[in-house]
Design a protein around this motif. Structure first.
Motif, PDB file in Angstrom:
ATOM      1  N   ALA A 106       0.830  -1.213   0.000  1.00 20.49           N
ATOM      2  CA  ALA A 106       0.000   0.000   0.000  1.00 20.49           C
ATOM      3  C   ALA A 106       0.857   1.252   0.000  1.00 20.49           C
ATOM      4  CB  ALA A 106      -0.920  -0.008   1.227  1.00 20.49           C
ATOM      5  N   ASP A 107       0.286   2.326  -0.469  1.00 20.80           N
ATOM      6  CA  ASP A 107       0.955   3.629  -0.405  1.00 20.80           C
ATOM      7  C   ASP A 107       1.115   4.021   1.067  1.00 20.80           C
ATOM      8  OD1 ASP A 107       1.992   6.107  -1.400  1.00 20.80           O
ATOM      9  OD2 ASP A 107       0.087   7.035  -0.858  1.00 20.80           O
ATOM     10  N   ASP A 108       2.102   4.869   1.355  1.00 14.53           N
ATOM     11  CA  ASP A 108       2.352   5.205   2.764  1.00 14.53           C
ATOM     12  C   ASP A 108       1.463   6.340   3.293  1.00 14.53           C
ATOM     13  OD1 ASP A 108       3.631   7.307   1.460  1.00 14.53           O
ATOM     14  OD2 ASP A 108       5.646   6.569   1.886  1.00 14.53           O
ATOM     15  N   GLU A 154      -4.779   5.682  -2.174  1.00 14.95           N
ATOM     16  CA  GLU A 154      -5.723   6.790  -2.350  1.00 14.95           C
ATOM     17  C   GLU A 154      -5.082   7.753  -3.349  1.00 14.95           C
ATOM     18  OE1 GLU A 154      -5.818   8.659   1.507  1.00 14.95           O
ATOM     19  OE2 GLU A 154      -6.539   6.852   2.503  1.00 14.95           O
ATOM     20  N   THR A 155      -5.864   8.458  -4.115  1.00 13.79           N
ATOM     21  CA  THR A 155      -5.340   9.570  -4.915  1.00 13.79           C
ATOM     22  C   THR A 155      -6.472  10.535  -5.228  1.00 13.79           C
ATOM     23  OG1 THR A 155      -4.104  10.265  -6.865  1.00 13.79           O
ATOM     24  CG2 THR A 155      -5.478   8.307  -7.168  1.00 13.79           C
ATOM     25  N   PRO A 156      -6.352  11.836  -4.894  1.00 12.68           N
ATOM     26  CA  PRO A 156      -5.312  12.427  -4.061  1.00 12.68           C
ATOM     27  C   PRO A 156      -5.327  11.814  -2.653  1.00 12.68           C
ATOM     28  CG  PRO A 156      -6.643  14.128  -5.136  1.00 12.68           C
ATOM     29  CD  PRO A 156      -7.335  12.835  -5.365  1.00 12.68           C
ATOM     30  N   LEU A 163      -0.425  12.725  -5.560  1.00 13.69           N
ATOM     31  CA  LEU A 163      -1.171  12.106  -6.657  1.00 13.69           C
ATOM     32  C   LEU A 163      -0.459  10.847  -7.111  1.00 13.69           C
ATOM     33  CD1 LEU A 163      -2.238  15.073  -8.950  1.00 13.69           C
ATOM     34  CD2 LEU A 163      -3.505  14.005  -7.105  1.00 13.69           C
ATOM     35  N   ILE A 164      -1.202   9.765  -7.221  1.00  9.32           N
ATOM     36  CA  ILE A 164      -0.643   8.494  -7.690  1.00  9.32           C
ATOM     37  C   ILE A 164      -1.153   8.253  -9.110  1.00  9.32           C
ATOM     38  CG2 ILE A 164      -0.380   6.030  -7.164  1.00  9.32           C
ATOM     39  CD1 ILE A 164       0.445   7.901  -4.814  1.00  9.32           C
ATOM     40  N   ASP A 165      -0.269   7.807  -9.987  1.00  9.12           N
ATOM     41  CA  ASP A 165      -0.629   7.550 -11.380  1.00  9.12           C
ATOM     42  C   ASP A 165      -1.352   6.190 -11.448  1.00  9.12           C
ATOM     43  OD1 ASP A 165      -0.671   6.880 -14.085  1.00  9.12           O
ATOM     44  OD2 ASP A 165       1.199   7.949 -14.490  1.00  9.12           O
ATOM     45  N   ILE A 166      -2.667   6.237 -11.509  1.00  9.25           N
ATOM     46  CA  ILE A 166      -3.485   5.009 -11.433  1.00  9.25           C
ATOM     47  C   ILE A 166      -3.136   4.054 -12.577  1.00  9.25           C
ATOM     48  CG2 ILE A 166      -5.840   4.086 -11.467  1.00  9.25           C
ATOM     49  CD1 ILE A 166      -6.776   6.875 -10.428  1.00  9.25           C
ATOM     50  N   GLU A 167      -3.053   4.607 -13.787  1.00 17.58           N
ATOM     51  CA  GLU A 167      -2.808   3.767 -14.963  1.00 17.58           C
ATOM     52  C   GLU A 167      -1.449   3.067 -14.855  1.00 17.58           C
ATOM     53  OE1 GLU A 167      -3.214   6.011 -18.577  1.00 17.58           O
ATOM     54  OE2 GLU A 167      -3.878   4.213 -19.644  1.00 17.58           O
ATOM     55  N   ALA A 168      -0.426   3.816 -14.428  1.00 18.58           N
ATOM     56  CA  ALA A 168       0.930   3.258 -14.344  1.00 18.58           C
ATOM     57  C   ALA A 168       1.019   2.192 -13.247  1.00 18.58           C
ATOM     58  CB  ALA A 168       1.936   4.378 -14.091  1.00 18.58           C
ATOM     59  N   VAL A 169       0.393   2.445 -12.086  1.00 19.29           N
ATOM     60  CA  VAL A 169       0.443   1.458 -11.002  1.00 19.29           C
ATOM     61  C   VAL A 169      -0.327   0.195 -11.415  1.00 19.29           C
ATOM     62  CG1 VAL A 169      -0.256   0.926  -8.632  1.00 19.29           C
ATOM     63  CG2 VAL A 169       0.794   3.141  -9.153  1.00 19.29           C
ATOM     64  N   ALA A 170      -1.487   0.372 -12.046  1.00 19.64           N
ATOM     65  CA  ALA A 170      -2.295  -0.790 -12.456  1.00 19.64           C
ATOM     66  C   ALA A 170      -1.529  -1.638 -13.463  1.00 19.64           C
ATOM     67  CB  ALA A 170      -3.627  -0.321 -13.046  1.00 19.64           C
ATOM     68  N   LYS A 171      -0.833  -0.984 -14.384  1.00 20.69           N
ATOM     69  CA  LYS A 171      -0.061  -1.717 -15.399  1.00 20.69           C
ATOM     70  C   LYS A 171       1.067  -2.506 -14.735  1.00 20.69           C
ATOM     71  CE  LYS A 171       2.106  -0.725 -19.889  1.00 20.69           C
ATOM     72  NZ  LYS A 171       3.546  -0.616 -19.672  1.00 20.69           N
ATOM     73  N   PHE A 188     -11.585  11.228  -2.267  1.00 23.93           N
ATOM     74  CA  PHE A 188     -11.275  12.649  -2.457  1.00 23.93           C
ATOM     75  C   PHE A 188     -11.690  13.153  -3.840  1.00 23.93           C
ATOM     76  CE2 PHE A 188      -8.076  14.413   0.836  1.00 23.93           C
ATOM     77  CZ  PHE A 188      -8.694  13.722   1.864  1.00 23.93           C
ATOM     78  N   ALA A 189     -11.622  12.285  -4.855  1.00 20.75           N
ATOM     79  CA  ALA A 189     -11.887  12.754  -6.220  1.00 20.75           C
ATOM     80  C   ALA A 189     -13.353  12.600  -6.620  1.00 20.75           C
ATOM     81  CB  ALA A 189     -10.994  12.006  -7.197  1.00 20.75           C
TER      82      ALA A 189
END
Ligand code: LCS
Length: 399
Positions: A106-108, A154-156, A163-171, A188-189
């Motif tokens: 998970a993100d920190d 989470e993002t934001p 901000l986390i790049d959803i597409e890049a992390v999913a790939k 948040f979004a």
């Protein structure tokens, strides 16, 4: 309603409950714990799944079914479900997705209770948990283990608006761990600004307490994703593991809130943009974090990933010590000191001692959640009035 109807039409019309012979415009509240069967045979057929129909509200209720279908449509997901809180949604989904011996990456930077559930809760049941900064894809890749089953962020992010790049992390996740799930907290979004499923996420979670309801009078959670997985979350995670059922009245209020989601979130964004610019120009303000500002380190990603605006949350730090920063917050009139967010009222809080008090000082530092950060949830009041309140109180501590 046409299948390809727009967002505004869907937020109002999807999931209409037909009641033959009455036809009320608003869906009535089905305030019932259980549903009658016409015979023992019918009860048995409902339990075995041979016949569709309601049984007991923990297993399903028309008000809950309506908002589940509606949010799934708004997020472009196959199916949705609702729970008694955002934490109820997170625990239900995680206890369905994970087993002892699995690894959660998970993100920190997480909402404080999500952080606590992951690091103190899931670890008690044999789940391995690693928190890294998901902005850094190399760090995410290096932290993957053969048993990694969930990527969560989470993002934001709450509260520091990373901000986390959803597409890049999913790939990255799907290439390296084909059977792992990418789970995004989109609280948040909201789907009006960002649709993680379209960017490759498997599951989207919401604290519906926030923008989805939008009126500060409900605690609720929701999740959407593939139909198979959501059914498992519903018929095992919620039914047997958490029991975090949402009440029919709360579901009714969320249905009502969702009807105005786009116009509310648009106004939150417009107000926040004006207020972020004001704060950035004030000498008492040391730093403003807002995805819509050119100064945000990932402003380009924000423009690509978030549509229509950059959200209603602003995080900022003042040019003074903690005591004067507290004096500033205490002197505000229109802005209310309270946790939660996404309401009509502008709310301000101090994450390090409130929403993120579950973090240790070391974890706060790792997640870059500053001890002096203030989090403003911009409301729907007139932006000029919010700015006047902030300006008067900033000028007072400047003297
Ligand atoms: N996810 C995020 C991003 C949140 O901000 C929250 C609550 C939750 C999940 C949990 O949802 P709940 O159970 O409260 O419905 N965030 C809060 C906050 O920042 N202030 O008060 C609650």
């Amino acid at each position: 309603m046409e299948k390809n109807s727009g967002f505004a039409t869907r937020q109002i019309h999807v999931g209409k409950v037909d009641i033959p012979g009455i036809a009320p415009l608003a869906t009535p509240i089905f305030q019932t714990s259980t549903f009658e069967f016409d015979s023992t045979a019918q009860g048995a057929r409902r339990f075995s799944g041979e016949e569709n129909g309601y049984i007991y509200t923990r297993l399903g209720n028309p008000n809950i079914a309506k908002i589940s279908e509606k949010l799934a449509s708004l997020e472009n997901a196959e199916a949705g479900m609702a729970m008694g809180s955002g934490m109820g949604a997170i625990t239900t989904v995680m206890w369905t997705a994970l087993h002892a011996g699995d690894h959660l990456l998970a993100d920190d930077a997480l909402y404080g209770c999500t952080f606590s559930y992951f690091t103190h809760g899931l670890t008690r049941y044999g789940v391995e948990v690693t928190l890294v900064n998901f902005e850094d894809l190399d760090a995410v890749k290096a932290a993957i283990r053969p048993n990694t089953k969930v990527f969560y962020f989470e993002t934001p992010t709450n509260p520091n608006l990373k901000l986390i790049d959803i597409e890049a992390v999913a790939k990255l996740a799907h290439e390296n761990c084909p059977d792992a799930k990418v789970i995004v907290d989109n609280t948040f979004a909201t789907p009006y600004l960002q649709k993680p499923i379209e960017l490759g996420a498997d599951v989207v979670i919401h604290s519906a307490t926030k923008y989805l309801n939008g009126h500060g009078d409900v605690i609720a959670g929701m999740a959407v994703g593939k139909a198979d997985f959501i059914t498992e979350c519903s018929m095992f995670g919620l039914k047997d593991m958490t029991g975090a059922v949402l009440g029919p009245f709360e579901a009714y209020l969320i249905d009502r809130g969702l009807k105005t989601l786009d116009i509310r979130v648009q106004k939150h964004c417009d107000n926040a943009m004006k207020i972020a610019r004001f704060l950035e120009g004030h000498p008492m303000v040391k730093r403003v974090i807002y995805p819509g500002l050119e100064s945000h380190p990932r402003h380009e990603l924000a423009k690509r990933q978030m549509k229509n605006g950059f959200g209603g949350i602003i995080t900022f730090e003042l040019n003074c010590d903690r005591e004067r920063s507290a004096e500033f917050v205490n002197s505000l009139n229109l802005c209310t000191i309270a946790v939660s967010l996404g309401d009509a009222e502008t709310l301000i809080e101090h994450p390090a001692t409130m929403t993120h008090s579950t973090y240790t000082p070391e974890a706060l530092e790792q997640a870059k959640i500053g001890e002096s950060m203030l989090r403003l949830s911009v409301g729907l009041e007139d932006a000029d009035d919010i700015i006047r309140d902030l300006d008067e109180c900033l000028n007072r501590i400047e003297k």
